[in-house]
Design a protein around this motif. Structure first.
Motif, mmCIF file in Angstrom:
data_model
loop_
_atom_site.group_PDB
_atom_site.id
_atom_site.type_symbol
_atom_site.label_atom_id
_atom_site.label_comp_id
_atom_site.label_asym_id
_atom_site.label_seq_id
_atom_site.Cartn_x
_atom_site.Cartn_y
_atom_site.Cartn_z
ATOM 1 N N PRO A 24 -6.166 10.202 4.331
ATOM 2 C CA PRO A 24 -5.369 9.190 3.641
ATOM 3 C C PRO A 24 -4.065 8.859 4.365
ATOM 4 O O PRO A 24 -3.581 7.724 4.284
ATOM 5 C CB PRO A 24 -5.095 9.837 2.274
ATOM 6 C CG PRO A 24 -6.258 10.744 2.057
ATOM 7 C CD PRO A 24 -6.560 11.298 3.416
ATOM 8 N N LEU A 25 -3.514 9.832 5.092
ATOM 9 C CA LEU A 25 -2.300 9.557 5.853
ATOM 10 C C LEU A 25 -2.571 8.599 7.006
ATOM 11 O O LEU A 25 -1.677 7.847 7.425
ATOM 12 C CB LEU A 25 -1.693 10.857 6.376
ATOM 13 C CG LEU A 25 -1.217 11.846 5.318
ATOM 14 C CD1 LEU A 25 -0.616 13.076 5.979
ATOM 15 C CD2 LEU A 25 -0.212 11.199 4.362
ATOM 16 N N ASP A 26 -3.795 8.615 7.528
ATOM 17 C CA ASP A 26 -4.177 7.648 8.568
ATOM 18 C C ASP A 26 -4.220 6.235 7.992
ATOM 19 O O ASP A 26 -3.742 5.274 8.612
ATOM 20 C CB ASP A 26 -5.543 7.998 9.159
ATOM 21 C CG ASP A 26 -5.581 9.362 9.823
ATOM 22 O OD1 ASP A 26 -4.513 9.892 10.173
ATOM 23 O OD2 ASP A 26 -6.700 9.899 9.987
ATOM 24 N N VAL A 27 -4.810 6.098 6.796
ATOM 25 C CA VAL A 27 -4.857 4.792 6.131
ATOM 26 C C VAL A 27 -3.443 4.300 5.873
ATOM 27 O O VAL A 27 -3.111 3.129 6.110
ATOM 28 C CB VAL A 27 -5.653 4.882 4.812
ATOM 29 C CG1 VAL A 27 -5.741 3.510 4.149
ATOM 30 C CG2 VAL A 27 -7.057 5.440 5.052
ATOM 31 N N LEU A 28 -2.600 5.194 5.395
ATOM 32 C CA LEU A 28 -1.214 4.847 5.098
ATOM 33 C C LEU A 28 -0.485 4.373 6.349
ATOM 34 O O LEU A 28 0.196 3.332 6.336
ATOM 35 C CB LEU A 28 -0.505 6.060 4.501
ATOM 36 C CG LEU A 28 0.974 5.891 4.151
ATOM 37 C CD1 LEU A 28 1.141 4.874 3.027
ATOM 38 C CD2 LEU A 28 1.579 7.239 3.756
ATOM 39 N N ALA A 29 -0.622 5.115 7.452
ATOM 40 C CA ALA A 29 0.075 4.759 8.688
ATOM 41 C C ALA A 29 -0.367 3.398 9.198
ATOM 42 O O ALA A 29 0.462 2.557 9.596
ATOM 43 C CB ALA A 29 -0.167 5.835 9.746
ATOM 44 N N ALA A 30 -1.673 3.159 9.210
ATOM 45 C CA ALA A 30 -2.184 1.873 9.697
ATOM 46 C C ALA A 30 -1.721 0.731 8.796
ATOM 47 O O ALA A 30 -1.344 -0.345 9.280
ATOM 48 C CB ALA A 30 -3.703 1.913 9.785
ATOM 49 N N GLY A 31 -1.734 0.962 7.491
ATOM 50 C CA GLY A 31 -1.275 -0.069 6.568
ATOM 51 C C GLY A 31 0.186 -0.408 6.746
ATOM 52 O O GLY A 31 0.590 -1.580 6.676
ATOM 53 N N GLN A 32 1.012 0.594 6.980
ATOM 54 C CA GLN A 32 2.435 0.354 7.183
ATOM 55 C C GLN A 32 2.698 -0.434 8.468
ATOM 56 O O GLN A 32 3.568 -1.309 8.496
ATOM 57 C CB GLN A 32 3.178 1.683 7.193
ATOM 58 C CG GLN A 32 3.231 2.342 5.824
ATOM 59 C CD GLN A 32 3.824 3.739 5.862
ATOM 60 O OE1 GLN A 32 3.797 4.415 6.899
ATOM 61 N NE2 GLN A 32 4.351 4.192 4.744
ATOM 62 N N VAL A 33 1.933 -0.125 9.515
ATOM 63 C CA VAL A 33 2.080 -0.891 10.762
ATOM 64 C C VAL A 33 1.654 -2.342 10.551
ATOM 65 O O VAL A 33 2.297 -3.273 11.040
ATOM 66 C CB VAL A 33 1.266 -0.233 11.893
ATOM 67 C CG1 VAL A 33 1.150 -1.154 13.103
ATOM 68 C CG2 VAL A 33 1.911 1.087 12.303
ATOM 69 N N LEU A 34 0.583 -2.554 9.800
ATOM 70 C CA LEU A 34 0.119 -3.918 9.526
ATOM 71 C C LEU A 34 1.167 -4.689 8.729
ATOM 72 O O LEU A 34 1.450 -5.852 9.028
ATOM 73 C CB LEU A 34 -1.211 -3.871 8.782
ATOM 74 C CG LEU A 34 -1.886 -5.210 8.504
ATOM 75 C CD1 LEU A 34 -2.173 -5.966 9.794
ATOM 76 C CD2 LEU A 34 -3.174 -5.006 7.712
ATOM 77 N N GLN A 35 1.744 -4.045 7.721
ATOM 78 C CA GLN A 35 2.776 -4.733 6.948
ATOM 79 C C GLN A 35 4.006 -5.050 7.800
ATOM 80 O O GLN A 35 4.603 -6.126 7.677
ATOM 81 C CB GLN A 35 3.194 -3.888 5.747
ATOM 82 C CG GLN A 35 4.370 -4.493 4.971
ATOM 83 C CD GLN A 35 4.290 -4.252 3.500
ATOM 84 O OE1 GLN A 35 4.468 -3.123 3.078
ATOM 85 N NE2 GLN A 35 4.027 -5.282 2.721
ATOM 86 N N ALA A 36 4.376 -4.114 8.682
ATOM 87 C CA ALA A 36 5.526 -4.362 9.556
ATOM 88 C C ALA A 36 5.263 -5.535 10.495
ATOM 89 O O ALA A 36 6.186 -6.273 10.854
ATOM 90 C CB ALA A 36 5.849 -3.100 10.350
ATOM 91 N N ARG A 37 4.008 -5.714 10.893
ATOM 92 C CA ARG A 37 3.653 -6.817 11.788
ATOM 93 C C ARG A 37 3.753 -8.163 11.050
ATOM 94 O O ARG A 37 4.122 -9.174 11.652
ATOM 95 C CB ARG A 37 2.231 -6.601 12.307
ATOM 96 C CG ARG A 37 1.719 -7.654 13.270
ATOM 97 C CD ARG A 37 2.560 -7.734 14.536
ATOM 98 N NE ARG A 37 2.455 -6.530 15.341
ATOM 99 C CZ ARG A 37 1.719 -6.421 16.441
ATOM 100 N NH1 ARG A 37 1.012 -7.468 16.861
ATOM 101 N NH2 ARG A 37 1.702 -5.300 17.123
ATOM 102 N N TYR A 38 3.426 -8.166 9.753
ATOM 103 C CA TYR A 38 3.449 -9.395 8.958
ATOM 104 C C TYR A 38 4.260 -9.158 7.686
ATOM 105 O O TYR A 38 3.708 -9.113 6.579
ATOM 106 C CB TYR A 38 2.025 -9.826 8.606
ATOM 107 C CG TYR A 38 1.127 -9.999 9.805
ATOM 108 C CD1 TYR A 38 1.310 -11.047 10.697
ATOM 109 C CD2 TYR A 38 0.093 -9.097 10.057
ATOM 110 C CE1 TYR A 38 0.490 -11.202 11.802
ATOM 111 C CE2 TYR A 38 -0.736 -9.245 11.159
ATOM 112 C CZ TYR A 38 -0.527 -10.299 12.025
ATOM 113 O OH TYR A 38 -1.342 -10.453 13.125
ATOM 114 N N PRO A 39 5.578 -9.016 7.803
ATOM 115 C CA PRO A 39 6.397 -8.627 6.646
ATOM 116 C C PRO A 39 6.433 -9.652 5.523
ATOM 117 O O PRO A 39 6.768 -9.311 4.386
ATOM 118 C CB PRO A 39 7.793 -8.427 7.262
ATOM 119 C CG PRO A 39 7.786 -9.244 8.513
ATOM 120 C CD PRO A 39 6.386 -9.166 9.032
#
Length: 273
Positions: free
Chosen positions: A110-125
């Protein structure tokens, strides 16, 4: 030493799937940007990012793969990624730790999902973010929704198991490993249990659960159990797909899948745009 112990523990579960990753055939690699993401699991995650094919984007979707040597390529091979891009969504694919091109560390997927999701949100804030998962990827996405800093407004979850034992009970060695983990490291097992996460969702993300009527690994009955738990916490839709095998609802009912999934994302991400 810790990571070595986890790699040994993972072997009966995932060993046959942890193979060198290859691009699926007939995929235009130039459409995809390669990224590397650091996860709190300690892993270095391999990811691919592609833009929506429309003039303006409605949101961004992280796609979390099922078990299999295809790993993130599952979404390319079977067309899900292109479906979402054509509908106006930026798409990120990534390999869970130990799969595909990602390094192997702990079982804290789940921490992998969280990390990838946070990077995606940072890319498209300025855009809302959703997660789409299948089987293991769906289950770990449910667990990620219980993390306080997850970025997801909605989730499309196909063939998620309610608990690890629901899926692995037919395999003696993995079953024994899970039973031992419940005794020796109960907190770790709970973090990977979607039913446990269901009562702890953060932010009331809107959910669409998908289960195939011909799925022998995560049958409809398992899906209804998870649905009941999630529906007590947030808006949760349930779609039972005729003729669909495990993780293959899109293949079984392509037109219905496209209508249902895109309408769900359009409806529930629009209010967060």
């Amino acid at each position: 030493m810790k990571n070595t112990a986890y790699r040994i523990f993972k072997k009966p579960f995932f060993g046959r799937f942890m193979k060198p990753w290859r691009w699926p055939e007939d995929v235009d690699q130039a459409q995809w940007q390669r990224l590397t993401i650091d996860s709190r699991s300690g892993a270095s995650l391999a990811a691919l990012l592609a833009q929506a094919r429309t003039a303006t984007a409605k949101g961004a979707v992280l796609m979390c793969h099922p078990m299999g040597t295809a790993a993130k390529g599952f979404w390319l091979k079977y067309g899900h990624a292109e479906l979402l891009r054509a509908a106006g969504y930026h798409v990120m694919l990534f390999d869970l730790n130990g799969f595909g091109e990602s390094s192997s560390t702990t079982m804290d997927f789940p921490l992998d999902v969280l990390a990838a999701g946070q990077v995606l949100q940072a890319r498209y804030p300025d855009l809302p973010v959703a997660v789409a998962g299948a089987s293991m990827g769906a289950a770990m996405s449910v667990c990620a929704l219980a993390e306080r800093d997850h970025p997801f407004s909605a989730a499309v979850l196909e063939s998620s198991f309610p608990t690890l034992l629901h899926f692995w009970s037919r395999y003696p060695i993995p079953k024994l490993g899970i039973q031992l983990s419940k005794l020796l490291y109960p907190a770790g097992e709970r973090r990977l249990r979607p039913l446990h996460a269901a009562a702890r969702l953060v932010g009331q993300p809107k959910l669409l659960l998908i289960y195939g009527e011909d799925d022998i690994y995560t049958p409809v009955e398992d899906g209804k159990q998870l649905h009941a738990a999630l529906a007590s916490s947030t808006h949760t839709e349930f779609w039972q797909v005729p003729g669909a095998k495990h993780t293959h609802a899109y293949e079984a009912q392509p037109e219905a899948y496209a209508r249902r999934v895109i309408a769900f994302l359009d409806n529930h991400l629009a209010c967060h745009a």
